[in-house]
Design an enzyme around this catalytic site. Structure first.
Site, mmCIF file in Angstrom:
data_model
loop_
_atom_site.group_PDB
_atom_site.id
_atom_site.type_symbol
_atom_site.label_atom_id
_atom_site.label_comp_id
_atom_site.label_asym_id
_atom_site.label_seq_id
_atom_site.Cartn_x
_atom_site.Cartn_y
_atom_site.Cartn_z
ATOM 1 N N HIS A 137 -2.746 3.962 10.494
ATOM 2 C CA HIS A 137 -1.699 4.073 9.434
ATOM 3 C C HIS A 137 -0.568 3.887 9.891
ATOM 4 O O HIS A 137 -0.003 4.373 10.862
ATOM 5 C CB HIS A 137 -1.971 5.286 8.522
ATOM 6 C CG HIS A 137 -2.946 5.535 7.891
ATOM 7 N ND1 HIS A 137 -4.162 5.027 7.964
ATOM 8 C CD2 HIS A 137 -3.287 6.132 6.664
ATOM 9 C CE1 HIS A 137 -5.176 5.233 7.169
ATOM 10 N NE2 HIS A 137 -4.403 5.785 6.202
ATOM 11 N N LYS A 563 1.721 12.706 -3.741
ATOM 12 C CA LYS A 563 2.210 11.602 -4.705
ATOM 13 C C LYS A 563 2.111 12.035 -6.141
ATOM 14 O O LYS A 563 2.940 11.682 -6.997
ATOM 15 C CB LYS A 563 2.238 10.486 -3.977
ATOM 16 C CG LYS A 563 2.777 9.077 -4.623
ATOM 17 C CD LYS A 563 2.872 8.054 -4.011
ATOM 18 C CE LYS A 563 1.426 7.250 -4.011
ATOM 19 N NZ LYS A 563 1.124 6.368 -5.509
HETATM 20 P P1 PGA Z 1 -3.952 5.886 2.780
HETATM 21 O O1 PGA Z 1 -3.407 6.799 3.327
HETATM 22 O O2 PGA Z 1 -2.696 5.036 2.119
HETATM 23 O O3 PGA Z 1 -4.684 4.961 3.539
HETATM 24 O O4 PGA Z 1 -4.876 6.445 1.582
HETATM 25 C C1 PGA Z 1 -2.424 7.612 2.893
HETATM 26 C C2 PGA Z 1 -1.733 8.396 4.060
HETATM 27 O O5 PGA Z 1 -2.258 8.484 5.057
HETATM 28 O O6 PGA Z 1 -0.645 9.170 4.007
#
Ligand code: PGA
Length: 896
Positions: A137, A563
């Site tokens: 990520h 979010k």
């Molecule tokens: P994702 O991860 O966008 O791959 O779902 C979100 C995150 O780790 O905050």
């Protein structure tokens, strides 16, 4: 700029390492950047420190930033960024981020005091699985070269601690540190090229090679002693890199193949090195010792008939094992093993056979000489490593979005003539159709039909997974995560795809070699999770598969739920959903394994893992837990063997405690507390949704106030920042959402809405009671408190000036500031403090030491953003923005 709420704070005591490293950095800036730059930097630094200390009249002092030319600005930002890196390093050495008592020995003691004996611990560990899962990520802003220099400085500081004046190579330690800092100063912090999946794979492998492979066997040696018996190998790191293709078109079947091939080469290469060293070590001669038949047999069939080793059966046995493992390496990788051997041998069919040979030798050693060679040693560590890492190193998960599966399955059904419009069917009809298909051995695909690129890609992936199972064994891929899972059909669709590659087999007892795992990640989906899982486990074929496997995993997403519904509602929703899943799983007699998808910053579920695991609802851990480890967290936790050991200890001990300790609160209290949380969560949800999704102009405000667009240009990951081409907050990925709020020092995802909820809640006594008694609320508030301490509404106001529509800016920012104040005041009241972090002096010091270094970076960033957006076209402005983003993220530590 006066920092809010600082008046009553005690003075900051400087960490001597920070002072030492800061002085060396100053020397480097002076020698490489020149006296003028050094003086300007020093001026800005001390002015900012004075302002933060509340020195009289300091508000009036000019910040010194105006005097910087563009070139100076870039150099200055680099200087402050390096300072932050060095300050982080100094703090890591002090263990500021380490939870006291977060180790297995302490956990065992605590459990013993609570009446849980070692037998119960051992029984639990038999069925346990604890897995940190590395993802790519994109939140790590630092290049690997920068992190490597930083790590070398850490090693040198260790030598210094031990009183060494010289390194092993004969350099003076102080000079070597200065040299590393000079190298850091001259290393470009920003990536010029974008990162590819292959780079992400290699980055992660470095952590496996340098941290996990050595750390885990060493930890087990410690845990075996603590428990007084051999602990099962329950800790197994995993990875997403090369398998997570949700919203990342760059991850393909080839990425999956590459990731697994590199992992296998790495781990088997490691075993070969260890065996080589073991051969050197086990020089025992039959002239001086007696040897068991098992070892003699291994020696005899080893193919090693060297005259020099005729009386050394262990060495001969190891030569034979080495030859077989080298053959395994060649078979798996298609290349010769790194250290070739002349003996011809057959490859091992699986890691268990390799382990069996090692165990035969270990048993023999244990029986000789009263057991002096019994435990541990290089051989014991190697056996541990094989149990933990197999021939695949880390389980690689697959991951895709449910909407992709829907489209692909619809196309397969249509092309096969089974159903013309799958997407038009309701859930019940979909489930009925998919189950019929799954009961049928005939595949849906035909080699002669044409498919869309998307469908082709998805089919290629499952075929690649099937090939990987054949080559590396079934442990290499066990889970397939379905993002945005909302129904049973979302899971059945995965089984349909698996079936095409032979990974799902129908029949009297259907089998699935890879488990479909739902990821619930919106508030609504979390609510529905228990119902969906109950329906899923009620399907007879799934009940059969789960019974065979013994467990079913459910993944819960921290960032997207945040979010969607804001901090408090997300935290509470995750807690409630986990709890409500427990009886569902109990009813079906299947063990539940929760997989926590969390990031480093609080808005993405971050904060201490030790506290977070311990605060999980009672009954939800039961020895099985997986947690994602992402971005900057990976280097912080697993940057070297020592910190990997500390963090893995924390994870293991928290799991022990969460699994075996009695529920900290009784049923009656829980009911009262839950009712209160429901109300707080409802109020917080309304405030959050009201601001983020129901305020006219909010989207525009957010885009202009924060460096969102500029963040998307950072080359920190292989995947795009948005899933779709849209500017809706719903479609934005959670990471850039959280990251941009952090840069503007608002950090809204870590607190917004909580203040309104606390202010509306009348029963202060109940709130305080909850805070005292309930680990869940303690950790929720502790994380929020850290975020509030790092946020700064005065700096944020400067960012709000970037918004073109001044009226909207004033109105929206006014609400944010007001919400901040309410969260701040509400928190102090319920935690009975007069200022933030009053009860956490270590963190308080750490953050306050940082703030004066972050503020000038923020102020410069705002200026550069203004110029950039006004159309000034100078490459140095763009570079300055990128650097400042990098520097602020480094200084805030957990910002992405
Ligand atoms: P994702 O991860 O966008 O791959 O779902 C979100 C995150 O780790 O905050």
């Amino acid at each position: 700029m006066q920092h809010q709420g600082m008046a009553a704070a005690p003075p900051i005591t400087q960490n001597p390492d920070i002072r030492y490293l800061g002085r060396l950095l100053g020397d480097v800036i002076r020698s490489y950047g020149g006296e003028t730059l050094f003086r300007r930097t020093e001026y800005i630094r001390s002015a900012s420190v004075d302002r933060h200390r509340g020195v009289a009249g300091a508000d009036a002092i000019d910040t010194g930033l105006d005097a910087l030319s563009l070139d100076d600005t870039i150099a200055f930002v680099r200087g402050f960024m390096l300072f932050s890196m060095l300050a982080n390093l100094a703090e890591d050495r002090q263990g500021v981020a380490t939870d006291p008592g977060a180790d297995v020995a302490h956990a065992l003691e605590r459990l013993k005091d609570e009446g849980v004996d070692a037998r119960a611990v051992a029984a639990m560990l038999e069925k346990a699985l604890v897995a940190p899962v590395l993802t790519a990520h994109p939140t790590e802003v630092r290049r690997k070269s920068m992190i490597d220099h930083r790590n070398r400085i850490a090693e040198l500081m260790l030598l210094k601690d031990m009183g060494h004046a010289e390194t092993r190579e004969g350099d003076k330690v102080d000079e070597a540190i200065l040299r590393q800092i000079a190298l850091l100063w001259q290393t470009r912090p920003l990536r010029r090229e974008r990162l590819y999946v292959a780079d992400e794979v290699e980055n992660a492998l470095a952590y496996f090679r340098d941290a996990f492979l050595p750390a885990l066997p060493a930890l087990y040696a410690r845990w075996d002693r603590a428990l007084g018996q051999r602990v099962p190998s329950f800790l197994r790191p995993g990875s997403w890199i090369g398998g997570d293709r949700d919203g990342n078109p760059n991850v393909t079947a080839a990425s999956l193949q590459l990731a697994l091939a590199r992992a296998a080469e790495t781990v088997i290469g490691h075993y070969l090195e260890q065996l080589h060293a073991l051969g050197a070590e086990l020089s025992i001669s039959t002239e001086l010792a007696s040897v068991s038949d098992a070892v003699v047999a291994l020696a005899e069939k080893s193919g090693d008939d060297s005259a020099a080793r005729r009386d050394e059966p262990y060495r001969r046995a190891i030569s034979g094992i080495y030859a077989r493992l080298a053959a395994t390496y060649s078979e798996i990788s298609g290349r010769a093993a790194p250290r070739a051997i002349t003996i011809k041998a057959e490859a091992y069919p699986d890691p268990q056979s390799f382990r069996a040979d090692l165990v035969a030798i270990a048993l023999d050693l244990a029986q000789t000489g009263g057991g002096a060679l019994k435990s541990g040693g290089a051989l014991g560590r190697l056996i541990r490593a094989v149990e933990t890492f197999g021939f695949h190193l880390a389980t690689l998960d697959m991951r895709q979005n449910s909407s992709v599966h829907e489209r692909v399955v619809a196309e397969l059904l249509k092309v096969a003539g089974v159903e013309a419009d799958y997407l038009a069917l309701d859930e019940a009809a979909r489930v009925a159709l998919l189950r019929r298909e799954l009961a049928n051995a005939r595949p849906l695909t035909s080699p002669f039909a044409g498919y869309s690129d998307e469908t082709r890609g998805e089919l290629d992936i499952v075929h690649a997974a099937a090939a990987a199972h054949r080559r590396y064994g079934p442990a290499c891929i066990t889970n397939y995560i379905v993002s945005m899972a909302q129904s049973v059909s979302d899971l059945l669709e995965v089984n349909i795809l698996l079936k095409e590659a032979g990974l799902y087999r129908p029949g009297d007892t259907p089998t699935a070699a890879i488990m479909a795992v739902p990821l619930f990640e919106t508030i609504g989906d979390l609510d529905k999770a228990p119902g969906i899982m109950s329906d899923w486990l009620s399907l007879p074929e799934i009940a059969g598969i789960s019974a065979l496997r013994g467990h079913q995993e459910v993944m819960i997403g921290y960032s997207d739920s945040n979010k969607d519904g804001g901090y408090l509602t997300s935290t509470w929703g995750l807690h409630q959903a986990s709890r409500a899943l427990v009886p569902v799983f109990e009813q079906h007699g299947v063990a539940m394994q929760l997989f926590h998808g969390r990031g480093g910053s609080v808005g993405r579920g971050g904060g201490s893992s030790f506290q977070a695991i311990r605060a999980q609802p009672h009954g939800t851990v039961a020895g099985r837990i997986r947690i994602t480890e992402q971005g900057e967290v990976i280097a912080a936790k697993y940057g070297n063997v020592e910190s990997a050991m500390t963090n893995l200890e924390a994870m293991a001990s928290a799991t022990l405690l969460a699994s075996l300790e009695p529920d900290p609160i009784g049923e009656a209290d829980r009911t009262r507390f839950a009712a209160c949380m429901d109300q707080l969560s409802d109020d917080a949800f309304r405030a959050y949704r009201g601001l983020v999704y129901e305020t006219d102009g909010f989207r525009q405000f957010f885009r202009q106030m924060t460096p969102l667009t500029e963040i998307a240009d950072l080359k920190i990951g292989s995947r795009p920042a948005s899933r779709k081409k849209s500017d809706a907050i719903e479609d934005l990925r959670a990471i850039p959402w959280v990251f941009s709020w952090a840069q503007a020092r608002v950090m809204l995802p870590g607190w917004y809405g909580v203040g309104e909820a606390l202010a509306a809640f009348r029963d202060q006594a109940l709130l305080r009671e909850m805070v005292e008694a309930w680990p869940f609320l303690q950790s929720t508030l502790a994380n929020m408190e850290m975020v509030l301490a790092k946020s700064d509404m005065l700096i944020a106001a400067k960012y709000a000036e970037l918004v073109e529509d001044k009226t909207a800016a004033q109105a929206i920012f006014g609400r944010i500031r007001d919400g901040w104040q309410k969260a701040h005041d509400g928190l102090l009241t319920v935690t009975r403090q007069t200022r933030l972090l009053e009860k956490n002096p270590a963190l308080d010091q750490s953050i306050r030491l940082r703030l004066p270094y972050i503020e000038p970076l923020n102020l410069l960033q705002v200026e550069l953003l203004k110029r950039h957006r006004a159309g000034e076209d100078d490459a140095r402005i763009r570079e300055g923005i990128q650097l400042s983003i990098n520097a602020v993220a480094t200084a805030l530590r957990n910002s992405g």
